[in-house]
Write a protein that holds these residues in place. Structure first.
Motif, PDB file in Angstrom:
ATOM      1  N   ASN A  82       0.763  -1.230   0.008  1.00 27.44           N
ATOM      2  CA  ASN A  82       0.124   0.048  -0.006  1.00 27.44           C
ATOM      3  C   ASN A  82       0.733   1.215  -0.032  1.00 27.44           C
ATOM      4  O   ASN A  82       0.246   2.271  -0.259  1.00 27.44           O
ATOM      5  N   TYR A  83       2.135   1.218   0.238  1.00 29.54           N
ATOM      6  CA  TYR A  83       3.045   2.365   0.048  1.00 29.54           C
ATOM      7  C   TYR A  83       3.908   2.081  -1.323  1.00 29.54           C
ATOM      8  O   TYR A  83       3.774   3.168  -2.018  1.00 29.54           O
ATOM      9  N   TYR A  84       4.635   1.086  -1.454  1.00 33.26           N
ATOM     10  CA  TYR A  84       5.581   1.093  -2.472  1.00 33.26           C
ATOM     11  C   TYR A  84       5.036   1.123  -3.762  1.00 33.26           C
ATOM     12  O   TYR A  84       5.343   1.742  -4.927  1.00 33.26           O
ATOM     13  N   ARG A  85       3.520   0.449  -3.929  1.00 33.27           N
ATOM     14  CA  ARG A  85       2.831   0.245  -5.214  1.00 33.27           C
ATOM     15  C   ARG A  85       2.463   1.525  -5.810  1.00 33.27           C
ATOM     16  O   ARG A  85       2.788   2.117  -6.974  1.00 33.27           O
ATOM     17  N   PRO A  86       1.827   2.351  -4.964  1.00 32.27           N
ATOM     18  CA  PRO A  86       1.317   3.711  -5.358  1.00 32.27           C
ATOM     19  C   PRO A  86       2.616   4.739  -5.876  1.00 32.27           C
ATOM     20  O   PRO A  86       2.415   5.550  -6.677  1.00 32.27           O
ATOM     21  N   ILE A  87       3.532   4.670  -5.002  1.00 33.91           N
ATOM     22  CA  ILE A  87       4.832   5.380  -5.083  1.00 33.91           C
ATOM     23  C   ILE A  87       5.555   5.115  -6.412  1.00 33.91           C
ATOM     24  O   ILE A  87       6.009   6.007  -7.185  1.00 33.91           O
ATOM     25  N   LEU A  88       5.812   3.749  -6.773  1.00 31.25           N
ATOM     26  CA  LEU A  88       6.426   3.380  -7.969  1.00 31.25           C
ATOM     27  C   LEU A  88       5.526   3.890  -9.191  1.00 31.25           C
ATOM     28  O   LEU A  88       6.036   4.285 -10.153  1.00 31.25           O
ATOM     29  N   ILE A  89       4.074   3.731  -9.175  1.00 30.66           N
ATOM     30  CA  ILE A  89       3.265   4.161 -10.241  1.00 30.66           C
ATOM     31  C   ILE A  89       3.540   5.494 -10.555  1.00 30.66           C
ATOM     32  O   ILE A  89       3.682   5.812 -11.700  1.00 30.66           O
ATOM     33  N   SER A  90       3.636   6.408  -9.216  1.00 28.46           N
ATOM     34  CA  SER A  90       3.638   7.681  -9.489  1.00 28.46           C
ATOM     35  C   SER A  90       4.898   8.120 -10.284  1.00 28.46           C
ATOM     36  O   SER A  90       4.944   9.480 -11.066  1.00 28.46           O
ATOM     37  N   VAL A  91       6.092   7.534  -9.485  1.00 32.26           N
ATOM     38  CA  VAL A  91       7.468   8.183  -9.969  1.00 32.26           C
ATOM     39  C   VAL A  91       7.597   7.631 -11.633  1.00 32.26           C
ATOM     40  O   VAL A  91       7.978   8.094 -12.228  1.00 32.26           O
ATOM     41  N   GLY A  92       6.903   6.424 -12.128  1.00 26.76           N
ATOM     42  CA  GLY A  92       6.963   5.820 -13.149  1.00 26.76           C
ATOM     43  C   GLY A  92       6.373   6.706 -14.264  1.00 26.76           C
ATOM     44  O   GLY A  92       6.875   6.989 -15.425  1.00 26.76           O
ATOM     45  N   MET A  93       5.050   7.101 -13.788  1.00 26.62           N
ATOM     46  CA  MET A  93       4.219   8.020 -14.664  1.00 26.62           C
ATOM     47  C   MET A  93       5.018   9.607 -14.701  1.00 26.62           C
ATOM     48  O   MET A  93       5.384   9.726 -15.891  1.00 26.62           O
ATOM     49  N   ARG A  94       5.669   9.854 -13.859  1.00 22.76           N
ATOM     50  CA  ARG A  94       6.465  11.257 -14.151  1.00 22.76           C
ATOM     51  C   ARG A  94       7.765  10.987 -14.932  1.00 22.76           C
ATOM     52  O   ARG A  94       7.985  11.944 -15.676  1.00 22.76           O
ATOM     53  N   PHE A  95       8.130   9.842 -14.623  1.00 24.47           N
ATOM     54  CA  PHE A  95       9.516   9.594 -15.564  1.00 24.47           C
ATOM     55  C   PHE A  95       9.060   9.567 -17.021  1.00 24.47           C
ATOM     56  O   PHE A  95       9.681  10.117 -17.768  1.00 24.47           O
ATOM     57  N   LEU A  96       8.114   8.754 -17.323  1.00 23.71           N
ATOM     58  CA  LEU A  96       7.749   8.670 -18.763  1.00 23.71           C
ATOM     59  C   LEU A  96       7.055   9.696 -19.331  1.00 23.71           C
ATOM     60  O   LEU A  96       7.182  10.039 -20.566  1.00 23.71           O
ATOM     61  N   GLN A  97       6.407  10.583 -18.459  1.00 26.64           N
ATOM     62  CA  GLN A  97       5.761  11.884 -18.804  1.00 26.64           C
ATOM     63  C   GLN A  97       6.904  12.899 -19.443  1.00 26.64           C
ATOM     64  O   GLN A  97       6.851  13.295 -20.489  1.00 26.64           O
ATOM     65  N   GLN A  98       7.921  12.957 -18.613  1.00 23.87           N
ATOM     66  CA  GLN A  98       9.368  13.722 -19.113  1.00 23.87           C
ATOM     67  C   GLN A  98       9.861  13.127 -20.329  1.00 23.87           C
ATOM     68  O   GLN A  98      10.369  13.746 -21.379  1.00 23.87           O
ATOM     69  N   MET A  99       9.943  11.875 -20.534  1.00 22.24           N
ATOM     70  CA  MET A  99      10.881  11.170 -21.375  1.00 22.24           C
ATOM     71  C   MET A  99       9.954  11.031 -22.614  1.00 22.24           C
ATOM     72  O   MET A  99      10.628  10.731 -24.102  1.00 22.24           O
ATOM     73  N   THR A 100       8.807  11.353 -22.753  1.00 28.15           N
ATOM     74  CA  THR A 100       8.029  11.686 -24.160  1.00 28.15           C
ATOM     75  C   THR A 100       8.671  12.780 -24.889  1.00 28.15           C
ATOM     76  O   THR A 100       8.506  12.923 -26.359  1.00 28.15           O
ATOM     77  N   GLY A 101       9.613  13.432 -24.201  1.00 29.04           N
ATOM     78  CA  GLY A 101      10.040  14.710 -24.924  1.00 29.04           C
ATOM     79  C   GLY A 101       9.329  16.094 -24.760  1.00 29.04           C
ATOM     80  O   GLY A 101       9.845  16.988 -25.302  1.00 29.04           O
ATOM     81  N   ILE A 102       8.368  16.148 -24.255  1.00 31.74           N
ATOM     82  CA  ILE A 102       7.556  17.430 -24.050  1.00 31.74           C
ATOM     83  C   ILE A 102       8.312  18.535 -23.446  1.00 31.74           C
ATOM     84  O   ILE A 102       8.202  19.828 -24.121  1.00 31.74           O
TER      85      ILE A 102
END
Length: 500
Positions: A255-275
């Motif tokens: 209940n801690y590491y899953r939402p944190i990893l999802i949030s970190v992964g989304m922010r990483f991929l969001q930036q890697m799209t090149g926006i």
């Protein structure tokens, strides 16, 4: 016998919430996002001036200095994210947002009055600090003051106002010179502080500090005096009580590491799209693509379409759902970046001498027709980079832009929300710094083809990540979302123990 019921089940006679106060609080907060969007793209109309032949010798930039001017904002945002980790839990969400106005105002003053290059770089860094603080604090503040029926639309407001700030910069860049652009950037930060001084703190923050009376007063102000806040207040209090002080051992629980990893992964991929590099270097990109319209007008047009797409996403957020919009966003970005990759990889060579005509037949009418068709073809090809860039940003702003901010504030557990939000912002802006700095060198070495190809691959990863990792949170309260990660299987909370 155990009975499972939705967390917040209201009687049909419950008065509707009065939304005006809630909207006012959200508007006051997202002025910080407007300021961040404005400052992020500040180099787009400014860099051509500093790199041009008529630039002040004390302020003239070469390629390396221009790369730092574009990317140092992201380093400032990392520092701001680190500050937000401390400030949001120590001083609260609202005060952290207000504090962001200090580095922002100082930064704009340095850039507006710059007589040396270091003043521009330091000013740019300080506006990045403010951007990092607001990126971490504002989505959390909005999620915690919003009713669950409105959180989707209101959760898109940070991204929408950031887009509007960027559009304002592009539009003002058509008529104002760079010093006045910096001076104009001070206005939203000052207005934000004045308005937020009259807004309530987050009820969840107040309850976590044991200030129940203030929490009741804040919730009454946000929902309306006729609205029965007891059930919502009780659920928030239960959620707060269920969150012990964060320890390292707790981070190993799902209940801690899953939402944190999802949030970190989304922010990483969001930036890697090149926006980020695309928005920062939008005018230089269009100049390199040799589009027929002046680059600064192209940038303003793209900014306008970006704003429209965020408005569409805000309306669909609580109707279509988060995952559907993320799928649509990823597909649109994939198509656009793949097309841009092919266009930039097949840039036509300069025309050589025509081969001799070995026939004596007169084909002049056909040649005229062919010349006309060729001209039309060249014109269509020349605007393709603008159209594809609009499609890419439209796709990003429909999904991976606003929903990443919203999901971060929704899925992170209350006990770790301040720290985890700061970590997400740090990861996001470190990725943005590396990518923005590398973008300049990739384009110089390989042309636009190399970064566009990388962005295409990332869009495929975004599709897979959405399919496998991201839950649908539409119409779920924050407490129900926390229960989903706690149980790993359901959004509903078992009330049997309470009713026994």
């Amino acid at each position: 016998m155990d009975e499972e019921t939705p967390l917040l089940k209201r009687p049909s006679s419950q008065p509707k919430i009065k939304k005006l106060n809630l909207f006012l609080a959200v508007f006051s907060a997202v002025l910080g996002n407007f300021n961040a969007g404005y400052s992020l793209v500040y180099p787009s109309p400014v860099l051509p001036v500093f790199k041009g032949p008529d630039a002040d010798p004390q302020l003239k930039m070469d390629t390396e200095q221009a790369a730092w001017f574009g990317s140092i904002y992201s380093l400032g945002s990392v520092a701001g994210g680190l500050g937000a980790v401390v400030f949001t839990d120590k001083f609260g969400r609202k005060l952290t947002i207000m504090l962001s106005a200090l580095p922002s105002t100082i930064g704009y003053m340095l850039m507006g009055g710059a007589v040396r290059l270091w003043m521009l770089q330091v000013g740019r860094f300080l506006t990045g600090v403010a951007g990092g603080m607001t990126a971490a604090a504002i989505p959390v503040y909005i999620a915690e003051i919003s009713h669950k029926s409105l959180r989707g639309a209101l959760g898109a407001c940070p991204q929408m106002t950031a887009v509007f700030g960027a559009l304002a910069l592009y539009a003002l860049g058509l008529v104002l010179e760079w010093r006045w652009l910096a001076i104009a950037g001070e206005v939203p930060a000052v207005l934000m502080v004045v308005l937020l001084a009259f807004m309530p703190s987050s009820p969840r923050r107040l309850l976590s500090n044991g200030e129940r009376d203030k929490a009741e007063k804040a919730l009454h102000w946000l929902r309306g005096s006729q609205y029965d806040i007891e059930a919502e207040l009780r659920d928030i209090q239960d959620s707060v009580n269920a969150q012990p002080k964060l320890t390292l051992s707790q981070l190993t629980t799902p209940n801690y590491y899953r939402p944190i990893l999802i949030s970190v992964g989304m922010r990483f991929l969001q930036q890697m799209t090149g926006i980020t590099p695309i928005l920062i270097f939008l005018e230089p990109i269009f100049e390199k693509s040799k589009v027929p319209l002046t680059a600064k007008y192209d940038a303003a047009i793209v900014g306008l379409f970006r704003l429209c797409s965020v408005a569409v996403a805000a309306g669909l957020m609580d109707k279509a759902g988060r995952k559907a919009l993320l799928y649509t966003s990823s597909m649109l970005m994939f198509v656009a970046s793949l097309t841009l990759t092919m266009i930039s990889h097949t840039t036509p060579c300069p025309p050589g001498p025509a081969p001799p005509n070995l026939t004596a037949v007169d084909y002049s009418p056909h040649e005229e027709l062919g010349s006309t068709l060729h001209t039309v073809s060249v014109t269509a090809a020349s605007i393709a980079p603008v159209v594809c860039t609009i499609l890419f940003i439209f796709g990003y702003a429909m999904g991976w832009g606003p929903i990443t901010w919203l999901m971060m504030s929704e899925v992170l557990p209350l006990g770790a929300r301040g720290v985890a939000s700061g970590v997400c912002v740090i990861v996001s802006w470190l990725t943005a710094f590396w990518l923005t700095f590398a973008f300049t060198h990739l384009v110089d070495s390989y042309g636009l083809y190399a970064p566009y190809l990388m962005f295409t691959v990332v869009c495929v990863l975004c599709l897979l990540f959405n399919a496998v990792c991201i839950p649908e949170t539409r119409n779920r309260s924050l407490e129900e979302i926390e229960n989903y990660f706690r149980t790993g299987r359901t959004f509903t909370i078992n009330r049997g123990s309470e009713e026994a």
